[in-house]
Design a protein around this motif. Structure first.
Motif, PDB file in Angstrom:
ATOM      1  N   ILE A  22       0.862  -1.185   0.000  1.00  0.00           N
ATOM      2  CA  ILE A  22       0.000   0.000   0.000  1.00  0.00           C
ATOM      3  C   ILE A  22       0.899   1.234   0.000  1.00  0.00           C
ATOM      4  O   ILE A  22       1.737   1.409   0.880  1.00  0.00           O
ATOM      5  CB  ILE A  22      -0.918   0.021   1.242  1.00  0.00           C
ATOM      6  CG1 ILE A  22      -1.899  -1.152   1.213  1.00  0.00           C
ATOM      7  CG2 ILE A  22      -1.649   1.354   1.357  1.00  0.00           C
ATOM      8  CD1 ILE A  22      -3.037  -1.031   0.243  1.00  0.00           C
ATOM      9  N   ASN A  24      -0.591   4.496  -1.171  1.00  0.00           N
ATOM     10  CA  ASN A  24      -1.475   5.653  -1.045  1.00  0.00           C
ATOM     11  C   ASN A  24      -2.773   5.218  -0.373  1.00  0.00           C
ATOM     12  O   ASN A  24      -3.150   4.039  -0.429  1.00  0.00           O
ATOM     13  CB  ASN A  24      -1.769   6.251  -2.422  1.00  0.00           C
ATOM     14  CG  ASN A  24      -0.542   6.876  -3.045  1.00  0.00           C
ATOM     15  OD1 ASN A  24      -0.025   7.876  -2.556  1.00  0.00           O
ATOM     16  ND2 ASN A  24      -0.055   6.273  -4.124  1.00  0.00           N
ATOM     17  N   ASP A  27      -5.317   2.892  -2.195  1.00  0.00           N
ATOM     18  CA  ASP A  27      -4.812   1.645  -2.777  1.00  0.00           C
ATOM     19  C   ASP A  27      -5.517   0.432  -2.188  1.00  0.00           C
ATOM     20  O   ASP A  27      -6.001   0.450  -1.047  1.00  0.00           O
ATOM     21  CB  ASP A  27      -3.320   1.478  -2.483  1.00  0.00           C
ATOM     22  CG  ASP A  27      -2.431   2.396  -3.299  1.00  0.00           C
ATOM     23  OD1 ASP A  27      -2.944   3.084  -4.197  1.00  0.00           O
ATOM     24  OD2 ASP A  27      -1.213   2.418  -3.027  1.00  0.00           O
ATOM     25  N   SER A 108      -3.692  10.072 -13.196  1.00  0.00           N
ATOM     26  CA  SER A 108      -3.196   8.734 -12.865  1.00  0.00           C
ATOM     27  C   SER A 108      -1.893   8.349 -13.546  1.00  0.00           C
ATOM     28  O   SER A 108      -1.350   7.280 -13.255  1.00  0.00           O
ATOM     29  CB  SER A 108      -4.269   7.679 -13.197  1.00  0.00           C
ATOM     30  OG  SER A 108      -4.514   7.619 -14.583  1.00  0.00           O
ATOM     31  N   TYR A 136       3.222   1.220 -14.092  1.00  0.00           N
ATOM     32  CA  TYR A 136       2.565   0.423 -13.054  1.00  0.00           C
ATOM     33  C   TYR A 136       2.808  -1.057 -13.291  1.00  0.00           C
ATOM     34  O   TYR A 136       2.713  -1.549 -14.425  1.00  0.00           O
ATOM     35  CB  TYR A 136       1.052   0.670 -13.070  1.00  0.00           C
ATOM     36  CG  TYR A 136       0.636   2.041 -12.610  1.00  0.00           C
ATOM     37  CD1 TYR A 136       0.495   2.326 -11.258  1.00  0.00           C
ATOM     38  CD2 TYR A 136       0.372   3.056 -13.525  1.00  0.00           C
ATOM     39  CE1 TYR A 136       0.096   3.587 -10.827  1.00  0.00           C
ATOM     40  CE2 TYR A 136      -0.023   4.315 -13.114  1.00  0.00           C
ATOM     41  CZ  TYR A 136      -0.155   4.581 -11.762  1.00  0.00           C
ATOM     42  OH  TYR A 136      -0.547   5.823 -11.342  1.00  0.00           O
ATOM     43  N   ARG A 145      -0.940  -4.230  -6.756  1.00  0.00           N
ATOM     44  CA  ARG A 145      -1.418  -3.000  -6.118  1.00  0.00           C
ATOM     45  C   ARG A 145      -2.369  -2.301  -7.077  1.00  0.00           C
ATOM     46  O   ARG A 145      -2.049  -2.087  -8.241  1.00  0.00           O
ATOM     47  CB  ARG A 145      -0.250  -2.063  -5.794  1.00  0.00           C
ATOM     48  CG  ARG A 145      -0.711  -0.742  -5.140  1.00  0.00           C
ATOM     49  CD  ARG A 145       0.451   0.136  -4.758  1.00  0.00           C
ATOM     50  NE  ARG A 145       1.039   0.848  -5.876  1.00  0.00           N
ATOM     51  CZ  ARG A 145       0.693   2.093  -6.247  1.00  0.00           C
ATOM     52  NH1 ARG A 145      -0.240   2.761  -5.593  1.00  0.00           N
ATOM     53  NH2 ARG A 145       1.311   2.664  -7.257  1.00  0.00           N
ATOM     54  N   PRO A 147      -4.214   1.173  -7.499  1.00  0.00           N
ATOM     55  CA  PRO A 147      -4.485   2.552  -7.085  1.00  0.00           C
ATOM     56  C   PRO A 147      -5.947   2.928  -7.349  1.00  0.00           C
ATOM     57  O   PRO A 147      -6.589   2.365  -8.238  1.00  0.00           O
ATOM     58  CB  PRO A 147      -3.537   3.373  -7.967  1.00  0.00           C
ATOM     59  CG  PRO A 147      -2.535   2.395  -8.518  1.00  0.00           C
ATOM     60  CD  PRO A 147      -3.269   1.096  -8.622  1.00  0.00           C
ATOM     61  N   TYR A 148      -6.447   3.894  -6.602  1.00  0.00           N
ATOM     62  CA  TYR A 148      -7.832   4.360  -6.758  1.00  0.00           C
ATOM     63  C   TYR A 148      -8.786   3.167  -6.809  1.00  0.00           C
ATOM     64  O   TYR A 148      -9.666   3.069  -7.689  1.00  0.00           O
ATOM     65  CB  TYR A 148      -7.978   5.217  -8.014  1.00  0.00           C
ATOM     66  CG  TYR A 148      -7.037   6.389  -8.078  1.00  0.00           C
ATOM     67  CD1 TYR A 148      -7.105   7.420  -7.153  1.00  0.00           C
ATOM     68  CD2 TYR A 148      -6.072   6.477  -9.083  1.00  0.00           C
ATOM     69  CE1 TYR A 148      -6.236   8.508  -7.217  1.00  0.00           C
ATOM     70  CE2 TYR A 148      -5.198   7.550  -9.159  1.00  0.00           C
ATOM     71  CZ  TYR A 148      -5.289   8.558  -8.220  1.00  0.00           C
ATOM     72  OH  TYR A 148      -4.425   9.632  -8.299  1.00  0.00           O
ATOM     73  N   ALA A 149      -8.640   2.257  -5.849  1.00  0.00           N
ATOM     74  CA  ALA A 149      -9.417   1.019  -5.865  1.00  0.00           C
ATOM     75  C   ALA A 149     -10.909   1.271  -5.774  1.00  0.00           C
ATOM     76  O   ALA A 149     -11.720   0.470  -6.250  1.00  0.00           O
ATOM     77  CB  ALA A 149      -8.966   0.114  -4.720  1.00  0.00           C
TER      78      ALA A 149
END
Length: 391
Positions: A22, A24, A27, A108, A136, A145, A147-149
């Motif tokens: 993690i 951020n 995440d 992003s 990524y 991972r 992001p912005y899950a």
């Protein structure tokens, strides 16, 4: 953990890489249960997409179980939820995301400056798709991972198996968006170049949206057979038939109402001379993409019709028939799929039985066999249309 890594052009390997962490608050860490090789992964494999580095983790079609969540994920997701992950990474807050244009998210791509050099402006970051688009790590791995899950995932209940849900990550929304960009009216005829997974779903989606006839163009008999059997498409093998002549005959001289390019930058052509011309220009870097399908789509389309470009392109093309495009009042629409826009509506179509995406799966292999999977997928061996890898 183990992951499929890009090593050099035409070489991948399954390597041990660091576990994701993690980084951020928004995440999530997802344990991958199913991941797939996409046709656009072959552009990376063969070195057509810039800014790849040795060891980059590939893959942008994946789903799995959430094992860790950042404190900023507030849309009801919980550890233990099964989720499909959208391939474009999107913040959900910028002007593009607010307009539903998730694949051009303004926040992003941490390497936006690199993308601007090549593209003028930067699109969104994408999992496993070069440092041009964020660097990524991808999902052909045991964990990823995300992001912005809270924007990039959709929860899948346990009654729906992976093979029915996995393609919400990319190719099903991509094929649907390709058909949607055609503004299909009842009774329309839609021609689709490419019978890969995106072309298959574009054909199925055109039917869902009301097309009377769908014509799929490819050179591999098994891919054409799959389209014919699962979408009711009429078929053209371009190695056996002149495509422009065939489409004129099939449409009474009018041409299709709309044409979909589901091929992109690595197109082939029945004319050995024209194919050699484009290959030579690619090799000398005076042209980056082979636009055979796009050229034929423009020349074939009915006057006033629409060209929908969903096949991936990376840079520049040659011999584009601009005179035909302009003088015949054609419209072109294009884009990487705004996957988050389509995930929930398409999930509902799957649940209603309107489409079963699993028909494209021809091979399922363990992650350890990824190099072999790439080989048979690239070379169209063993009637390979779509490979699912199981970490």
């Amino acid at each position: 953990m183990k992951a499929t890594c890009w090593i050099a052009p035409n070489k991948v390997a399954v390597k041990k890489v660091p576990d994701p962490q993690i980084l951020n608050p928004r995440d999530a860490i997802v344990r991958i249960t199913s991941t797939a090789i996409c046709g656009s992964d072959l552009h990376l494999l063969q070195g057509y997409i810039p800014a790849m580095k040795k060891g980059d983790v590939l893959g942008h079609e994946f789903m799995g179980e959430i094992v860790e969540l950042g404190p900023g994920v507030r849309n009801g997701l919980s550890v233990g939820d099964r989720v499909v992950v959208a391939f474009p990474i999107a913040c959900g807050n910028c002007a593009s995301c607010q307009a539903g244009l998730y694949s051009i998210c303004e926040n992003s791509n941490p390497n936006a400056g690199i993308a601007e050099t090549f593209l003028g402006h930067s699109p969104a970051g994408i999992f496993g798709y070069s440092h041009l688009l964020g660097g990524y790590a991808g999902g052909q791995s045991q964990y990823a991972r995300v992001p912005y899950a809270d924007v990039g995932t959709i929860k899948i209940e346990d009654d729906l198996p992976d093979e029915k849900a996995l393609f919400l990550s990319d190719v099903l929304p991509t094929g649907y968006m390709a058909a949607e960009m055609c503004d299909i009216k009842r009774g329309d005829t839609i021609a689709i170049w490419g019978a890969g997974s995106v072309g298959q779903f574009a054909a199925a989606s055109a039917r869902l949206l009301g097309a009377e006839r769908v014509i799929v163009i490819d050179r591999f008999p098994y891919r054409l057979r799959i389209a014919q059997e699962n979408t009711g498409a009429e078929i053209i093998n371009y190695e056996q038939t002149d495509v422009l002549d065939a489409l004129r005959e099939m449409t009474g001289g009018r041409g299709p109402d709309a044409c979909i390019d589901a091929v992109g930058l690595e197109g082939h052509h029945a004319s050995a001379a024209l194919h050699a011309y484009d290959k030579a220009k690619q090799a000398t870097k005076t042209e980056t993409d082979r636009p055979h399908a796009l050229r034929e789509a423009v020349l074939s389309c009915h006057n006033g019709g629409t060209i929908s470009v969903i096949g991936a392109y990376s840079g520049f093309i040659d011999k584009f028939p601009m005179g035909s495009f302009m003088n015949r009042s054609l419209t072109m629409r294009a884009g990487q799929a705004h996957v988050q826009r389509y995930m929930r509506p398409l999930l509902e179509r799957i649940r209603k039985g309107e489409i079963d995406p699993s028909f494209i799966i021809t091979h399922t292999m363990p992650l350890a066999e990824a190099p072999h999977a790439y080989d048979i997928f690239k070379n169209k061996q063993d009637d390979c249309l779509k490979v699912v890898l199981t970490p």
